[in-house]
Design a protein around this motif. Structure first.
Motif, PDB file in Angstrom:
ATOM      1  N   ALA A   1     -11.668  15.627  -5.778  1.00 25.39           N
ATOM      2  CA  ALA A   1     -12.651  16.557  -5.212  1.00 25.39           C
ATOM      3  C   ALA A   1     -12.183  18.014  -5.278  1.00 25.39           C
ATOM      4  O   ALA A   1     -12.938  18.917  -4.923  1.00 25.39           O
ATOM      5  N   GLY A   2     -10.936  18.248  -5.715  1.00 22.50           N
ATOM      6  CA  GLY A   2     -10.442  19.616  -5.854  1.00 22.50           C
ATOM      7  C   GLY A   2     -10.172  20.314  -4.538  1.00 22.50           C
ATOM      8  O   GLY A   2     -10.334  21.534  -4.434  1.00 22.50           O
ATOM      9  N   MET A   3      -9.723  19.566  -3.546  1.00 22.27           N
ATOM     10  CA  MET A   3      -9.417  20.172  -2.247  1.00 22.27           C
ATOM     11  C   MET A   3      -8.270  21.176  -2.386  1.00 22.27           C
ATOM     12  O   MET A   3      -7.361  20.980  -3.186  1.00 22.27           O
ATOM     13  N   THR A   4      -8.319  22.228  -1.588  1.00 21.78           N
ATOM     14  CA  THR A   4      -7.329  23.305  -1.676  1.00 21.78           C
ATOM     15  C   THR A   4      -6.505  23.401  -0.395  1.00 21.78           C
ATOM     16  O   THR A   4      -6.946  22.987   0.671  1.00 21.78           O
ATOM     17  N   GLY A   5      -5.314  23.956  -0.527  1.00 20.04           N
ATOM     18  CA  GLY A   5      -4.473  24.218   0.627  1.00 20.04           C
ATOM     19  C   GLY A   5      -3.760  23.003   1.177  1.00 20.04           C
ATOM     20  O   GLY A   5      -3.316  23.029   2.319  1.00 20.04           O
ATOM     21  N   LEU A   6      -3.628  21.949   0.379  1.00 20.32           N
ATOM     22  CA  LEU A   6      -2.993  20.717   0.858  1.00 20.32           C
ATOM     23  C   LEU A   6      -1.586  20.552   0.303  1.00 20.32           C
ATOM     24  O   LEU A   6      -1.304  20.935  -0.825  1.00 20.32           O
ATOM     25  N   GLU A   7      -0.750  19.919   1.110  1.00 19.31           N
ATOM     26  CA  GLU A   7       0.565  19.479   0.664  1.00 19.31           C
ATOM     27  C   GLU A   7       0.633  17.988   0.967  1.00 19.31           C
ATOM     28  O   GLU A   7       0.353  17.571   2.085  1.00 19.31           O
TER      29      GLU A   7
ATOM     30  N   MET B   1       0.848  -1.182   0.000  1.00 15.81           N
ATOM     31  CA  MET B   1       0.000   0.000   0.000  1.00 15.81           C
ATOM     32  C   MET B   1       0.890   1.240   0.000  1.00 15.81           C
ATOM     33  O   MET B   1       1.927   1.272   0.651  1.00 15.81           O
ATOM     34  N   SER B   2       0.460   2.269  -0.718  1.00 17.29           N
ATOM     35  CA  SER B   2       1.221   3.523  -0.735  1.00 17.29           C
ATOM     36  C   SER B   2       0.647   4.491   0.300  1.00 17.29           C
ATOM     37  O   SER B   2      -0.563   4.576   0.485  1.00 17.29           O
ATOM     38  N   TRP B   3       1.562   5.194   0.979  1.00 20.09           N
ATOM     39  CA  TRP B   3       1.192   6.156   2.021  1.00 20.09           C
ATOM     40  C   TRP B   3       1.751   7.524   1.676  1.00 20.09           C
ATOM     41  O   TRP B   3       2.803   7.638   1.075  1.00 20.09           O
ATOM     42  N   PHE B   4       1.015   8.556   2.104  1.00 22.46           N
ATOM     43  CA  PHE B   4       1.417   9.938   1.871  1.00 22.46           C
ATOM     44  C   PHE B   4       1.252  10.735   3.157  1.00 22.46           C
ATOM     45  O   PHE B   4       0.282  10.551   3.889  1.00 22.46           O
ATOM     46  N   GLU B   5       2.199  11.636   3.399  1.00 21.76           N
ATOM     47  CA  GLU B   5       2.091  12.582   4.507  1.00 21.76           C
ATOM     48  C   GLU B   5       1.316  13.785   3.985  1.00 21.76           C
ATOM     49  O   GLU B   5       1.619  14.307   2.918  1.00 21.76           O
ATOM     50  N   MET B   6       0.303  14.209   4.727  1.00 21.73           N
ATOM     51  CA  MET B   6      -0.530  15.312   4.270  1.00 21.73           C
ATOM     52  C   MET B   6      -0.697  16.348   5.378  1.00 21.73           C
ATOM     53  O   MET B   6      -0.853  16.011   6.547  1.00 21.73           O
ATOM     54  N   GLY B   7      -0.666  17.598   4.967  1.00 23.02           N
ATOM     55  CA  GLY B   7      -0.922  18.690   5.895  1.00 23.02           C
ATOM     56  C   GLY B   7      -1.229  19.950   5.119  1.00 23.02           C
ATOM     57  O   GLY B   7      -1.208  19.963   3.879  1.00 23.02           O
ATOM     58  N   PRO B   8      -1.517  21.019   5.826  1.00 22.19           N
ATOM     59  CA  PRO B   8      -1.768  22.295   5.157  1.00 22.19           C
ATOM     60  C   PRO B   8      -0.525  22.772   4.408  1.00 22.19           C
ATOM     61  O   PRO B   8       0.588  22.638   4.908  1.00 22.19           O
ATOM     62  N   ALA B   9      -0.723  23.306   3.219  1.00 23.39           N
ATOM     63  CA  ALA B   9       0.394  23.825   2.429  1.00 23.39           C
ATOM     64  C   ALA B   9       0.982  25.083   3.062  1.00 23.39           C
ATOM     65  O   ALA B   9       2.154  25.376   2.885  1.00 23.39           O
ATOM     66  N   ALA B  10       0.175  25.809   3.798  1.00 17.80           N
ATOM     67  CA  ALA B  10       0.614  27.001   4.514  1.00 17.80           C
ATOM     68  C   ALA B  10       1.188  28.070   3.587  1.00 17.80           C
ATOM     69  O   ALA B  10       2.231  28.643   3.860  1.00 17.80           O
ATOM     70  N   ALA B  11       0.503  28.315   2.491  1.00 20.67           N
ATOM     71  CA  ALA B  11       0.901  29.418   1.618  1.00 20.67           C
ATOM     72  C   ALA B  11       0.666  30.732   2.356  1.00 20.67           C
ATOM     73  O   ALA B  11      -0.264  30.854   3.152  1.00 20.67           O
TER      74      ALA B  11
END
Length: 173
Positions: free
Chosen positions: A153-159, A1-11
């Motif tokens: 879904a076009g979520m915004t502000g993610l890294e 399984m592939s995993w990703f770290e996700m959080g706010p991009a904080a622009a």
């Protein structure tokens, strides 16, 4: 399984918030009348753990960003601020989240609607879980399926960054 770290991009143009309230100190750790740190209670128990303190999320001093995004950068430990629509996507992928309405305010005190305070699971590698087993941080681990659903879904502000395991921070990094 592939995993990703996700959080706010904080622009810099995005809204960044921190805990605030009438009894919050200007410096130092904010504690309840019982002596417990407010941020720790919120990271472990969520809003129900802080019954005797008025608190809310306010824009950080010195930060001028105002753009509302789906993952808001929150200066604190484990309690996240996600949009209701983002939480719906995460839960549709099988995420086990604890959520509560988030009291997010602009500098002038006016409320920002549509956000939830979120705690993710910490002990099992579910589709959305903590970076560290047993402890929450400001970022989470998501499965590849969740990542695709968020993109669709076009979520915004993610890294999102590739992670090498389900709990990449267990080694202490």
């Amino acid at each position: 399984m592939s995993w990703f770290e996700m959080g706010p991009a904080a622009a810099t143009r995005d809204l960044w918030v921190g805990l605030a309230g009438p009894t919050a100190p200007e410096y130092g750790v904010w504690k309840t009348p019982g002596g417990e740190p407010v941020h720790e209670l919120l990271a472990t128990e969520g809003p129900p753990g802080v019954r005797d303190v008025e608190w809310y999320f306010m824009p950080l001093p010195g930060h001028s960003g105002k753009r509302l995004v789906d993952a808001v950068w929150q200066y604190g430990d484990g309690l996240k601020v996600y949009s209701e629509r983002m939480c719906a996507v995460l839960e549709s992928c099988g995420a086990r989240l604890q959520t509560w309405p988030a009291d997010v305010r602009l500098r002038n005190g006016s409320p920002v609607e549509g956000y939830l305070s979120v705690l993710e699971e910490v002990d099992a590698p579910g589709p959305v879980h903590s970076l560290r087993r047993g402890r929450r941080t400001g970022r989470v681990i998501i499965s590849g399926e969740v990542r695709e659903a968020l993109l669709d879904a076009g979520m915004t502000g993610l890294e999102t960054l590739e992670a090498d395991s389900a709990f990449p921070r267990d080694g202490g990094s």
